[in-house]
Design an enzyme around this catalytic site. Structure first.
Site, PDB file in Angstrom:
ATOM      1  N   ARG A 152       0.814  -1.216   0.000  1.00  0.00           N
ATOM      2  CA  ARG A 152       0.000   0.000   0.000  1.00  0.00           C
ATOM      3  C   ARG A 152       0.850   1.268   0.000  1.00  0.00           C
ATOM      4  NH1 ARG A 152      -2.076  -0.019   5.040  1.00  0.00           N
ATOM      5  NH2 ARG A 152      -3.322  -1.813   4.556  1.00  0.00           N
ATOM      6  N   TYR A 163      -5.815  28.389   5.252  1.00  0.00           N
ATOM      7  CA  TYR A 163      -6.893  27.739   4.518  1.00  0.00           C
ATOM      8  C   TYR A 163      -7.975  27.331   5.525  1.00  0.00           C
ATOM      9  CZ  TYR A 163      -9.444  23.961   2.332  1.00  0.00           C
ATOM     10  OH  TYR A 163     -10.447  23.144   1.898  1.00  0.00           O
ATOM     11  N   ASP A 195       2.879  25.220   5.161  1.00  0.00           N
ATOM     12  CA  ASP A 195       2.017  24.963   4.008  1.00  0.00           C
ATOM     13  C   ASP A 195       2.453  25.938   2.909  1.00  0.00           C
ATOM     14  OD1 ASP A 195       0.018  24.916   2.075  1.00  0.00           O
ATOM     15  OD2 ASP A 195      -1.625  24.685   3.505  1.00  0.00           O
ATOM     16  N   LYS A 225      -3.254  21.761  -6.378  1.00  0.00           N
ATOM     17  CA  LYS A 225      -3.184  23.136  -6.857  1.00  0.00           C
ATOM     18  C   LYS A 225      -2.051  23.287  -7.890  1.00  0.00           C
ATOM     19  CE  LYS A 225      -6.527  23.902  -3.859  1.00  0.00           C
ATOM     20  NZ  LYS A 225      -6.505  22.785  -2.955  1.00  0.00           N
TER      21      LYS A 225
HETATM   22  N1  PLP Z   1      -3.718  24.173   1.949  1.00  0.00           N
HETATM   23  C1  PLP Z   1      -4.129  25.167   1.157  1.00  0.00           C
HETATM   24  C2  PLP Z   1      -3.387  26.457   1.146  1.00  0.00           C
HETATM   25  C3  PLP Z   1      -5.254  24.993   0.335  1.00  0.00           C
HETATM   26  O1  PLP Z   1      -5.672  26.001  -0.454  1.00  0.00           O
HETATM   27  C4  PLP Z   1      -5.952  23.748   0.366  1.00  0.00           C
HETATM   28  C5  PLP Z   1      -7.152  23.515  -0.454  1.00  0.00           C
HETATM   29  O2  PLP Z   1      -7.823  24.422  -0.893  1.00  0.00           O
HETATM   30  C6  PLP Z   1      -5.493  22.740   1.221  1.00  0.00           C
HETATM   31  C7  PLP Z   1      -4.367  22.984   1.980  1.00  0.00           C
HETATM   32  C8  PLP Z   1      -6.191  21.403   1.269  1.00  0.00           C
HETATM   33  O3  PLP Z   1      -5.830  20.652   0.150  1.00  0.00           O
HETATM   34  P1  PLP Z   1      -6.750  19.549  -0.595  1.00  0.00           P
HETATM   35  O4  PLP Z   1      -7.925  20.259  -1.193  1.00  0.00           O
HETATM   36  O5  PLP Z   1      -5.829  18.962  -1.624  1.00  0.00           O
HETATM   37  O6  PLP Z   1      -7.159  18.555   0.450  1.00  0.00           O
END
Ligand code: PLP
Length: 333
Positions: A1, A53, A125, A150
């Site tokens: 996995r 986010y 992030d 993204k």
């Molecule tokens: N971090 C940021 C800055 C984001 O914009 C997003 C999603 O919009 C995420 C994390 C979460 O990612 P995912 O939609 O791939 O789960």
């Protein structure tokens, strides 16, 4: 996995792009973030940035409360962070830079120093900055996180997440790796293959989108119907000085506009755009516009006059003309 000959090349490429020791792909950005937080124990404490986010902030608040993990949400300058850190129990400092949806820029080196002084790990992030503009590990972060859905993928056809560790030999990272394997949060190989395809054009796409965003920001600032343009590439942005130091080759493809005419004007502009599509993701080749407060719902802290733009790789003059037409049409209603 936990391994696949299709995922490995994508992980190795990402590790090289971030200058890290190991990268792991996850089924989504949220799965990657969850694997980090679930490496902590009840009684541990997290200091995280308030402006991030919203989906992740909401999950953190819920999860930490239920699993007895302390959580403080702060403004991410090194002083505020230091004050919030609880020596002995703060295990994790989490920041996002530039951060949704005002594009606050966090001084990664200063925050890393504050976290490490107290034995905490720093996770950044870097979804919006991408490795094209910023390499958080070189600035002292322990782990970089991406929603690979993204800009890393860039074609809005994959949901994926990624973590890259500076040092893969720590207990913290071993626990994260186990969380992915035992929790089953691995990315499917087809998505990994699409992601690898996307990363082949990462620099071309991100550089073009960032240049477009900068041109748009410069063009619409001072427009009578625009009260403020939030973009780290503008000198007026509070994070500009740090962004100049920390970001290379551009300031990213995300910007926000605050409309002089408030919520009604913001909704009207979003509705009148023709090239900017109304949708909620970011970092794709196509330009998107959204009214954040509507997306986040009634508890959103985002002002209702704010429009978030994810700028794509179309011709900048076309994008500017589209926005100008929409601003003009909104005024005539
Ligand atoms: N971090 C940021 C800055 C984001 O914009 C997003 C999603 O919009 C995420 C994390 C979460 O990612 P995912 O939609 O791939 O789960």
């Amino acid at each position: 996995r936990d391994d696949s000959p299709t995922n490995r090349p994508a992980e190795d490429l990402l590790a090289r792009l971030e200058g890290g020791g190991e990268a792991l792909l996850f089924a989504s950005g949220m799965a990657a973030a969850a694997a980090v937080v679930q490496a902590l124990r009840p009684g541990d404490h997290i200091v995280a940035q308030r402006a991030m986010y919203w989906g992740l902030r909401a999950w953190l608040e819920d999860f930490c409360a239920r699993w007895h993990i302390g959580l403080d949400l702060v403004v991410p300058d090194a002083g505020e962070l230091r004050a919030a850190i609880r020596p002995g129990s703060t295990r994790l400092v989490w920041v996002e830079t530039p951060s949704n949806p005002t594009w606050e820029v966090v001084d990664i080196a200063a925050v890393a120093e504050a976290a490490h002084t107290h034995g905490a790990r720093l996770v950044v992030d870097s979804t919006v900055a991408t490795p094209v503009h910023t390499q958080p590990l070189a600035l002292g972060a322990d782990v970089v996180m991406h929603s690979a859905s993204k800009a890393l993928n860039g074609h809005s056809d994959v949901v994926a997440g990624a973590l890259v560790a500076a040092d893969p030999e720590t207990d913290f990272w071993r626990q994260i790796r186990d969380n992915r394997k035992e929790g089953g949060a691995i990315l499917g190989p087809f998505e990994a293959w699409l992601l690898l395809r996307g990363m082949r054009t990462l620099f071309l796409r991100v550089e073009q989108a960032s240049a477009n965003a900068r041109r748009i920001a410069q063009h619409v600032r001072g427009h009578p119907k625009v009260a403020a343009v939030l973009y780290p590439g503008l000198e007026s942005h509070p994070g500009h000085a740090v962004a100049v130091r920390q970001m290379h080759g551009g300031f990213g493809s995300m910007l926000s506009l605050r409309l002089a005419g408030g919520c009604t004007a913001a909704l009207a502009v979003a509705g009148a755009c023709r090239i900017f599509q109304r949708a909620t993701s970011l970092g794709g080749v196509e330009s998107l516009i959204e009214h954040r407060a509507t997306i986040e719902g009634p508890d959103s802290p985002v002002p209702d006059d704010l429009l978030r733009l994810s700028v794509g790789i179309e011709d900048a003059a076309d994008l500017i003309a589209d926005l100008e037409r929409a601003l003009d049409a909104a005024g005539r209603r």
